[in-house]
Design a protein around this motif. Sequence first.
Motif, PDB file in Angstrom:
ATOM      1  N   ILE A 133      -8.664   0.745  -1.203  1.00 23.35           N
ATOM      2  CA  ILE A 133      -7.921   1.949  -0.836  1.00 23.35           C
ATOM      3  C   ILE A 133      -8.808   3.150  -1.086  1.00 23.35           C
ATOM      4  CG2 ILE A 133      -5.927   3.418  -1.333  1.00 23.35           C
ATOM      5  CD1 ILE A 133      -4.359   1.012  -2.149  1.00 23.35           C
ATOM      6  N   LYS A 190     -11.151  -3.574  -6.487  1.00 25.83           N
ATOM      7  CA  LYS A 190      -9.740  -3.877  -6.283  1.00 25.83           C
ATOM      8  C   LYS A 190      -9.486  -4.304  -4.842  1.00 25.83           C
ATOM      9  CE  LYS A 190      -9.199  -2.307 -10.465  1.00 25.83           C
ATOM     10  NZ  LYS A 190      -8.477  -1.142 -10.916  1.00 25.83           N
ATOM     11  N   VAL A 191      -8.494  -5.171  -4.677  1.00 26.20           N
ATOM     12  CA  VAL A 191      -8.049  -5.548  -3.335  1.00 26.20           C
ATOM     13  C   VAL A 191      -6.558  -5.247  -3.255  1.00 26.20           C
ATOM     14  CG1 VAL A 191      -7.752  -7.443  -1.699  1.00 26.20           C
ATOM     15  CG2 VAL A 191      -9.781  -7.369  -3.163  1.00 26.20           C
ATOM     16  N   GLY A 247     -12.493   3.581 -16.055  1.00 21.55           N
ATOM     17  CA  GLY A 247     -12.450   2.706 -14.878  1.00 21.55           C
ATOM     18  C   GLY A 247     -11.374   3.073 -13.870  1.00 21.55           C
ATOM     19  N   ALA A 274      -6.242  -0.143 -16.309  1.00 21.36           N
ATOM     20  CA  ALA A 274      -7.226  -0.453 -15.257  1.00 21.36           C
ATOM     21  C   ALA A 274      -7.790  -1.865 -15.432  1.00 21.36           C
ATOM     22  CB  ALA A 274      -8.345   0.584 -15.268  1.00 21.36           C
ATOM     23  N   GLU A 275      -7.916  -2.294 -16.695  1.00 21.10           N
ATOM     24  CA  GLU A 275      -8.436  -3.645 -16.940  1.00 21.10           C
ATOM     25  C   GLU A 275      -7.368  -4.716 -16.773  1.00 21.10           C
ATOM     26  OE1 GLU A 275     -10.207  -3.261 -20.807  1.00 21.10           O
ATOM     27  OE2 GLU A 275     -12.108  -2.518 -19.982  1.00 21.10           O
ATOM     28  N   ALA A 276      -6.102  -4.301 -16.849  1.00 23.81           N
ATOM     29  CA  ALA A 276      -5.015  -5.287 -16.821  1.00 23.81           C
ATOM     30  C   ALA A 276      -4.550  -5.618 -15.407  1.00 23.81           C
ATOM     31  CB  ALA A 276      -3.834  -4.769 -17.638  1.00 23.81           C
ATOM     32  N   VAL A 277      -4.782  -4.733 -14.459  1.00 26.26           N
ATOM     33  CA  VAL A 277      -4.250  -4.954 -13.109  1.00 26.26           C
ATOM     34  C   VAL A 277      -5.385  -4.995 -12.084  1.00 26.26           C
ATOM     35  CG1 VAL A 277      -2.030  -3.868 -13.637  1.00 26.26           C
ATOM     36  CG2 VAL A 277      -3.882  -2.484 -12.646  1.00 26.26           C
ATOM     37  N   ASN A 278      -5.075  -5.533 -10.902  1.00 25.58           N
ATOM     38  CA  ASN A 278      -6.072  -5.626  -9.823  1.00 25.58           C
ATOM     39  C   ASN A 278      -5.850  -4.606  -8.719  1.00 25.58           C
ATOM     40  OD1 ASN A 278      -7.922  -7.751 -10.527  1.00 25.58           O
ATOM     41  ND2 ASN A 278      -6.135  -9.080 -10.471  1.00 25.58           N
ATOM     42  N   VAL A 279      -4.893  -3.708  -8.921  1.00 25.27           N
ATOM     43  CA  VAL A 279      -4.668  -2.656  -7.920  1.00 25.27           C
ATOM     44  C   VAL A 279      -5.289  -1.362  -8.440  1.00 25.27           C
ATOM     45  CG1 VAL A 279      -2.578  -3.699  -6.955  1.00 25.27           C
ATOM     46  CG2 VAL A 279      -2.393  -2.113  -8.895  1.00 25.27           C
ATOM     47  N   PRO A 280      -5.562  -0.391  -7.555  1.00 23.83           N
ATOM     48  CA  PRO A 280      -6.168   0.857  -8.011  1.00 23.83           C
ATOM     49  C   PRO A 280      -5.310   1.575  -9.055  1.00 23.83           C
ATOM     50  CG  PRO A 280      -6.266   0.695  -5.616  1.00 23.83           C
ATOM     51  CD  PRO A 280      -5.401  -0.435  -6.093  1.00 23.83           C
ATOM     52  N   VAL A 281      -6.002   2.211 -10.007  1.00 27.57           N
ATOM     53  CA  VAL A 281      -5.333   2.956 -11.068  1.00 27.57           C
ATOM     54  C   VAL A 281      -5.756   4.423 -10.979  1.00 27.57           C
ATOM     55  CG1 VAL A 281      -5.256   3.281 -13.579  1.00 27.57           C
ATOM     56  CG2 VAL A 281      -5.045   0.983 -12.594  1.00 27.57           C
ATOM     57  N   GLN A 326       0.826  -1.213   0.000  1.00 27.93           N
ATOM     58  CA  GLN A 326       0.000   0.000   0.000  1.00 27.93           C
ATOM     59  C   GLN A 326       0.860   1.263   0.000  1.00 27.93           C
ATOM     60  OE1 GLN A 326       0.587  -1.747   2.793  1.00 27.93           O
ATOM     61  NE2 GLN A 326       1.387  -0.119   4.083  1.00 27.93           N
ATOM     62  N   ARG A 359     -14.315  -7.733 -11.031  1.00 28.65           N
ATOM     63  CA  ARG A 359     -12.895  -7.360 -11.136  1.00 28.65           C
ATOM     64  C   ARG A 359     -12.648  -5.875 -10.863  1.00 28.65           C
ATOM     65  NH1 ARG A 359      -8.478  -9.618 -13.502  1.00 28.65           N
ATOM     66  NH2 ARG A 359      -7.896  -7.640 -14.413  1.00 28.65           N
ATOM     67  N   GLY A 382       1.284  -1.107  -5.171  1.00 27.75           N
ATOM     68  CA  GLY A 382      -0.065  -1.130  -4.617  1.00 27.75           C
ATOM     69  C   GLY A 382      -1.020  -0.216  -5.347  1.00 27.75           C
ATOM     70  N   GLU A 383      -0.479   0.564  -6.276  1.00 29.28           N
ATOM     71  CA  GLU A 383      -1.292   1.539  -6.996  1.00 29.28           C
ATOM     72  C   GLU A 383      -0.486   1.983  -8.206  1.00 29.28           C
ATOM     73  OE1 GLU A 383      -4.436   4.352  -5.067  1.00 29.28           O
ATOM     74  OE2 GLU A 383      -2.442   5.058  -4.576  1.00 29.28           O
ATOM     75  N   VAL A 408      -7.472   1.336   4.047  1.00 27.37           N
ATOM     76  CA  VAL A 408      -6.465   0.629   3.245  1.00 27.37           C
ATOM     77  C   VAL A 408      -6.384  -0.780   3.809  1.00 27.37           C
ATOM     78  CG1 VAL A 408      -4.072   0.512   2.476  1.00 27.37           C
ATOM     79  CG2 VAL A 408      -5.064   2.731   3.012  1.00 27.37           C
ATOM     80  N   ASP A 457      -9.727   4.600 -10.493  1.00 31.16           N
ATOM     81  CA  ASP A 457     -10.189   4.664  -9.103  1.00 31.16           C
ATOM     82  C   ASP A 457      -9.975   6.047  -8.517  1.00 31.16           C
ATOM     83  OD1 ASP A 457     -10.712   1.649  -8.465  1.00 31.16           O
ATOM     84  OD2 ASP A 457      -8.864   1.729  -9.614  1.00 31.16           O
TER      85      ASP A 457
END
Lengths: 259, 263
Positions: free
Chosen positions: B176, B172-173, A224, A197-204, A123, B169, A172-173, B202, A226
């Motif tokens: 945050i 997000k995890v 999309g 944003a579609e390729a990763v699972n962390v906030p963009v 994070q 999807r 983490g972002e 977070v 965040d």
Amino acid sequence: MLTKRIIPCLDIINRRVTKGVKFANNIDLGDPVEMAVRYSDEGCDELVVYDITASAEQRPIDIGMVREVARAIRIPFAVGGGIATLDDMSRVLLAGAEKISVNSLAVRTPSIIADGARAFGNQCMVLGMDPVATADRARCPSGYEVTTRGFRERTGMDAVAWARRAEALGAGEIVVNSVDADGTRAGFELTITRLIAEAVNVPVVASGGAGCAAHLRDAFTVAGADAAIVAGILHTGHTTLGQLKHALHADGVPVRMHW
Amino acid sequence: MRAGAPALPTVLRTCTRTPRFLGPLTGYQLRAIVFDIASPLNQNLCLQHAQPLSDIMLAIVDYKAGNLTSVQLAFGALGCDTTVTSDPAKIRAAERVVFPGVGAAGSAMAHLDALGLAPALRDVTVRGTPFLGICLGTQILFDASEEDGGTVTLGLLPGRAVRFRPSDRRDKVPQIGWNQVKAARPHPLLAGIADESEFYFVHSYYPAPADPSLTLGTTCYAGVTFSSMVARGNVAATQFHPEKSGRIGLRLLENFLRWTPDT
């Protein structure tokens, strides 16, 4: 419901907030601590502070300034520029920052992402990247190439592949700062923001090109994202955080309305 | 004290400094406070308020689980001096204890064990010391966490910490950002805070209390409504970070400093 974050960005030269287009024609906009307090009072959800000349001048980040900002505001903020080692990261976090943003350093030394994530948690690790559109689909299948050093150097790296790799390393972002849109006030570069944003699972986080509330809405709903970074339009008084938030709220975008 | 002002009740006389929340007092205001204290209904409140925040002995538990600067700065902004400590004796001696934490449950428990802190935490929670868990500190107050392949945690509250498993999807995890907390019941920690105010989160895991009556506030994310705030007796805990939640978060911390738990 998790709200979409609006993040003012303070670019710092010699302890003053500046704004230029593509790092040229910089103008003095004010004191970073005063501006951080003002934006926090006006309801920003987070802040980014970039010491934009630290890397080029090969000097460490201005820790005194980070400490003053941390003392003055009670919301999270990220710090970037002039961070070269784990020790630098540790100093910035102990001064009270919430996150570290790495960009060119991570391209040169990707392991710094993993080292930072292991030491401080995912994070804390934000990957900033500056993609530019390219016709070279052989090297960059997404159509976007990562640049570094304030857009001056092309890396030959595909932007989406780099985002995936950074996530795997522990980012983490991810902040997607479009070279083509930066400073134009014509809207965020939605295509690359959405691809990442579609390729990763962390906030963009969308960055570069914010001109009005509708641009933020599109970054959130079409691409999309965040969160979105805004700079020039706030710094010059073209609009306020309150105006942006009310417009987004009226459009049905979840934003924090009470602070 | 100015001439002619009524005598202060003992509790106010023992204060060496003017209580911050009162500001400079006139004789008439002092008289009003004396009358207030005479009322049994208000007695607790007044006695509690008579202690300046700067005089509270507040321990922030340091067990190498993340950066405590923001927690210290937030209490500092309220005028409260804090002691950041790994010393069980100092934790036992504190009037109030804050148990923060960022990171993973497994290493957090390993650090707590190595520092011998679990018994001190148990003592203060049992003894009635006002206690505030934050984020990872909150999760490991429960019996167990799913994190790190399953971790046995402190067991001071019944329940466990479970991971978000979004089916969409776009969720997000970790989560945050700022999300709403809906109050499940009234509580002194929520005094003056509008219901469904946003706080800064977070986290990848969330508390799942075994006893639903523990839940003080709920938050919706990734398809679940989870307990983002729990409280029982002198123990309160938040999954979010009040220290990074602006003015509203600061109000919650101030409420904690003024809180007299029912015993």
